[in-house]
Write a protein that holds these residues in place. Structure first.
Motif, short mmCIF file in Angstrom:
data_model
loop_
_atom_site.label_atom_id
_atom_site.label_comp_id
_atom_site.label_asym_id
_atom_site.label_seq_id
_atom_site.Cartn_x
_atom_site.Cartn_y
_atom_site.Cartn_z
N GLY A 1 0.82 -1.20 0.00
CA GLY A 1 0.00 0.00 0.00
C GLY A 1 0.85 1.25 0.00
O GLY A 1 2.09 1.19 -0.07
N PRO A 2 0.23 2.41 0.09
CA PRO A 2 0.99 3.66 0.03
C PRO A 2 1.76 3.92 1.33
O PRO A 2 1.31 3.57 2.42
CB PRO A 2 -0.09 4.71 -0.17
CG PRO A 2 -1.32 4.13 0.45
CD PRO A 2 -1.22 2.64 0.20
N ILE A 3 2.91 4.52 1.17
CA ILE A 3 3.67 5.04 2.31
C ILE A 3 3.70 6.56 2.12
O ILE A 3 4.19 7.05 1.10
CB ILE A 3 5.09 4.48 2.36
CG1 ILE A 3 5.04 2.95 2.50
CG2 ILE A 3 5.87 5.08 3.53
CD1 ILE A 3 6.41 2.29 2.44
N GLU A 4 3.13 7.29 3.10
CA GLU A 4 2.93 8.72 2.93
C GLU A 4 3.42 9.50 4.14
O GLU A 4 3.23 9.08 5.29
CB GLU A 4 1.45 9.02 2.71
CG GLU A 4 0.85 8.38 1.47
CD GLU A 4 -0.61 8.74 1.29
OE1 GLU A 4 -0.90 9.62 0.48
OE2 GLU A 4 -1.44 8.12 1.98
N LEU A 5 4.04 10.64 3.85
CA LEU A 5 4.46 11.57 4.89
C LEU A 5 4.04 12.97 4.47
O LEU A 5 4.36 13.42 3.37
CB LEU A 5 5.97 11.51 5.10
CG LEU A 5 6.54 12.44 6.18
CD1 LEU A 5 6.01 12.04 7.56
CD2 LEU A 5 8.06 12.42 6.15
N HIS A 6 3.26 13.63 5.34
CA HIS A 6 2.79 14.99 5.06
C HIS A 6 3.17 15.92 6.20
O HIS A 6 3.06 15.56 7.38
CB HIS A 6 1.26 15.01 4.88
CG HIS A 6 0.79 14.39 3.61
ND1 HIS A 6 0.51 13.06 3.50
CD2 HIS A 6 0.53 14.94 2.38
CE1 HIS A 6 0.10 12.79 2.26
NE2 HIS A 6 0.11 13.92 1.57
#
Length: 749
Positions: free
Chosen positions: A724-729
């Motif tokens: 799945g996605p790996i996200e950092l905001h």
């Protein structure tokens, strides 16, 4: 025996051998129209070199009278035998992404609404076979491969004897049950070449005439003897096989498997080469069976190898009295319409013809084209209920007859797994059990259990009637902790820009829905139903070392609901095009009324989204949300809670960058967000997002809708992975001093 008699015997033997040798050599030069057989070996992506060889054969003017092939040689040879010329085959190769083709991906628009909402949750799917957990039999079922072969050969769908093709043809497959060789010289051409090219472990076996078949290279990867048996005068052979590895290079499982298969594949190759009049061996050093990204280079290798034998090819062509015609297959420039005069199904057991027709989206009397037909096949494939959907189109008076052979998925139960981390639910491991046609035809049961920091579950049972009204039951449980602004405490700081004092709270939701649903072409769904919901929201207070729960809500609610949704996004995670719309209406009719203050009320929530990619890799994604409360809900638990970035929020929680979960709470809100996303390289994205919202019971504010607007912004980096996605905001808001980091890993669930 005298010396003279011995000499006479030896002379007689010499004359006999000379006569035989002369007859064998001269029969090709006796002035008749000689026949040429072409043998194409298997070799995976290395088989693209066959197309380069065919180009040179055409340049030399060689007429091919018979073609034999194995694996990729069968695919190239079968298409050439059906009428394509070498340039057309080259164009076909260049136009298709074979890596994507083998993945069996179908457009998201073909998936059902349930699949659109749930397929993006699982990283691993394991079949349950005979009450035991197993492994997938192959990487892909090969439906897209078959679709391509069927589309390319639709001009010969009525040909059942491969002798009747433009060039007579046969190919080799292997019987998986006993390892015996199977010669395919009749039947349905797309099935035959699909069977011969069924690389073990990559594509699932295919059943033809009661035999389960796989790649023919296992038993005969260079069928020159069988070509000679056809009575040809010359054999031209193209060999793109590899070779056995030195033992010290057999250092991985794939190499070990290839080495074992190679024992049979290469054991008689020297004898086969001796039977070949013109042996062409392209130099495919540095390429392997999966070098699908090197199409052009491999084709050129075939051209180069054949050019080295050009003199021999010209000589053979000069002996052929009837000259070849390389006109190719007439390709329609426009996709013409045709009327479906009849549809026949075979092989379906657990799924009714009515279900199949509804999924296809057309019936007898429909006027369809290739695009509409492909959309129907994709819709059937997307259900994951079928291992393969084989078909042929037979021209009849006034239209076509379509014959479907449905091979249902023999595995009806699965264990599916996923992992995830986000800032609200923290760590979670998803274990799913799915079972199809459990009680009735067309039904399925899906149970999600999430264990980790916060236990959750979600259970779905749906009796799927296609585009007719379906019946379903959903039960779920969610719990999480959050810091909630509430005016419950008397010490509220009224001068602050919030709605009260921020206190730790614990949220619990147990909901059960009974509903009816109908869908329209997998794009739009309408759901009507009734729901029981138990909500509990409380804080904890410690008095004299004892923990007391202070309830903000602890009620059973009974409501009726209606939900409409339209979804044409091409991706559920990072859409690049498409439109999305959702509207929910709930009327809370009854409550157990824990605080003795319940009054019936209703809520209306809507969401709309639009994604476009005006410039390559640059996507603009605009979304708007709004929610209002009609009547007095008397409890903050039913307020709209804005904040955070989760895609797995429930009830009235809404994501809003720049704020933590539920930092903003009101009975109504309107919100707009614009994301600018750029794909810096494949499946890696950088993004900038701004969102803006008004909250309150008077959203229009007398026309001054921009007064007291909440704003938030975010910069992000996202990567799509197998889990799945790996996200950092990183997000911020001009109205607060907070700087909020959001991190999530894995599919949302």
């Amino acid at each position: 025996m005298s010396m003279n008699l011995l000499k006479r015997i030896l002379l007689l033997v010499f004359l006999m051998v000379s006569t035989v040798n002369y007859a064998q050599k001269s029969h090709k030069d006796d002035g008749k129209d000689v026949k040429v057989g072409l043998v194409l070996s298997g070799g995976g992506a290395k088989g693209f070199a066959h197309v380069g060889v065919l180009k040179v054969l055409e340049k030399a003017g060689v007429r091919i009278d018979y073609i034999a092939g194995t694996s990729m040689g069968a695919i190239v040879g079968g298409l050439y035998a059906s009428g394509y010329n070498a340039d057309q085959l080259d164009s076909i190769i260049q136009a298709h992404d074979f890596i994507e083709l083998f993945q069996d991906n179908v457009p998201r628009e073909s998936a059902s609404f349930y699949q659109k909402e749930n397929l993006g949750k699982y990283a691993v799917s394991l079949p349950i076979k005979k009450k035991k957990l197993g492994l997938p039999s192959a990487v892909t079922d090969g439906q897209n491969v078959f679709n391509l072969f069927s589309e390319l050969t639709k001009h010969v769908h009525t040909v059942t004897n491969f002798e009747d093709l433009s060039i007579p043809f046969f190919c080799i497959a292997t019987n998986l049950e006993n390892g015996e060789e199977v010669v395919l010289d009749h039947g349905f051409l797309p099935e035959a070449i699909r069977a011969s090219g069924t690389f073990p472990g990559l594509l699932t076996p295919i059943e033809i005439e009661g035999k389960t078949l796989v790649d023919g290279g296992i038993v005969d990867n260079y069928p020159v003897e069988k070509m000679l048996a056809k009575g040809v005068d010359y054999v031209i052979g193209v060999d793109v096989q590899g070779k056995l590895y030195p033992v010290d290079e057999v250092n991985s499982l794939p190499k070990l498997m290839r080495q074992i298969v190679g024992f049979q594949m290469y054991k008689n190759i020297d004898e086969k080469i001796k039977l070949t009049d013109v042996y062409i061996k392209p130099d495919i050093t540095g390429f392997d069976d999966f070098s699908f990204l090197s199409k052009s280079e491999i084709v050129e290798k075939g051209v180069k190898a054949a050019d080295e034998k050009i003199a021999m090819l010209f000589e053979i062509a000069s002996k052929q009295k009837k000259k070849p015609v390389y006109q190719g297959v007439a390709v329609n420039q426009t996709d013409s319409d045709y009327v479906v005069k009849a549809i026949n199904f075979t092989g379906n057991v657990h799924y009714t013809e009515k279900y199949l027709l509804k999924k296809l989206g057309f019936d007898v009397g429909s006027t369809i084209n290739t695009q509409k037909f492909t959309e129907g096949i994709n819709a059937l494939t997307a259900t994951q209920n079928f291992r393969s959907v084989q078909y042929r189109m037979i021209p009849v008076k006034g239209g076509i007859r379509i014959e479907f052979n449905i091979l249902e998925e023999d595995v009806s139960s699965f264990i599916q797994l996923g992992i995830h981390y986000d800032d609200l639910y923290k760590t979670g491991v998803l274990v799913n059990f799915t079972s199809k046609h459990l009680l009735f035809k067309n039904d399925f049961l899906s149970t999600d259990f999430i264990v980790g920091d916060k236990f959750r579950y979600n259970i779905d049972y749906i009796l799927d009637n296609g585009f007719n009204w379906s019946f379903g039951i959903n039960s779920r449980y969610n719990s999480f902790g959050l810091d909630l602004y509430t005016s419950f405490d008397e010490e509220t700081d009224e001068s602050s820009d919030t709605y009260g004092l921020k206190i730790p709270a614990f949220y619990n939701d147990f909901s059960t829905q009974f509903f009816f649903q109908t869908t329209f072409k997998n794009m739009m769904a309408l759901r009507l139903g009734a729901e029981h919901k138990f909500l509990k929201l409380y804080t904890e207070e410690i008095v004299n070392d004892r923990v007391y729960k202070l309830y903000i809500d602890q009620n059973n609610y009974f409501d009726g609901f209606a939900k409409a949704k339209f979804d044409s996004y091409d991706s559920g995670l990072f859409p690049k095009k498409g439109f999305y719309f959702e509207a929910n209406y709930k009327m809370y009719l009854f409550s157990s009324d824990y605080f003795d203050n319940f009054k019936a009320f209703s809520q209306l929530y809507g969401n709309i989204g639009f994604a476009i990619t005006p410039i390559n890799k640059l996507t603009l994604h605009l979304t708007s949300d709004a929610g209002i409360t009609i009547g007095n809900n008397n409890n903050i638990i039913h307020d709209y809670h804005l904040g955070g970035n989760n895609d797995n929020f429930i009830n009235t929680f809404v994501p809003f960058y720049g704020y933590n979960v539920a930092d903003l709470n009101e009975v109504g809100f309107v919100k707009t967000a614009l994301e600018v996303r750029y794909e810096i390289f494949k499946k890696n994205y950088v993004s900038f997002l701004g969102n803006f919202s008004r909250l309150g019971d008077d959203l229009w504010n007398g026309g001054d809708i921009f007064a007291d607007t909440k704003t938030g912004y975010a910069l992000g980096y996202s990567v799509e992975t197998l889990i799945g996605p790996i996200e950092l905001h990183y997000s911020w808001s001009p109205e607060t001093n907070n700087r909020v980091w959001y991190f999530n890993l894995g599919f949302w669930f």
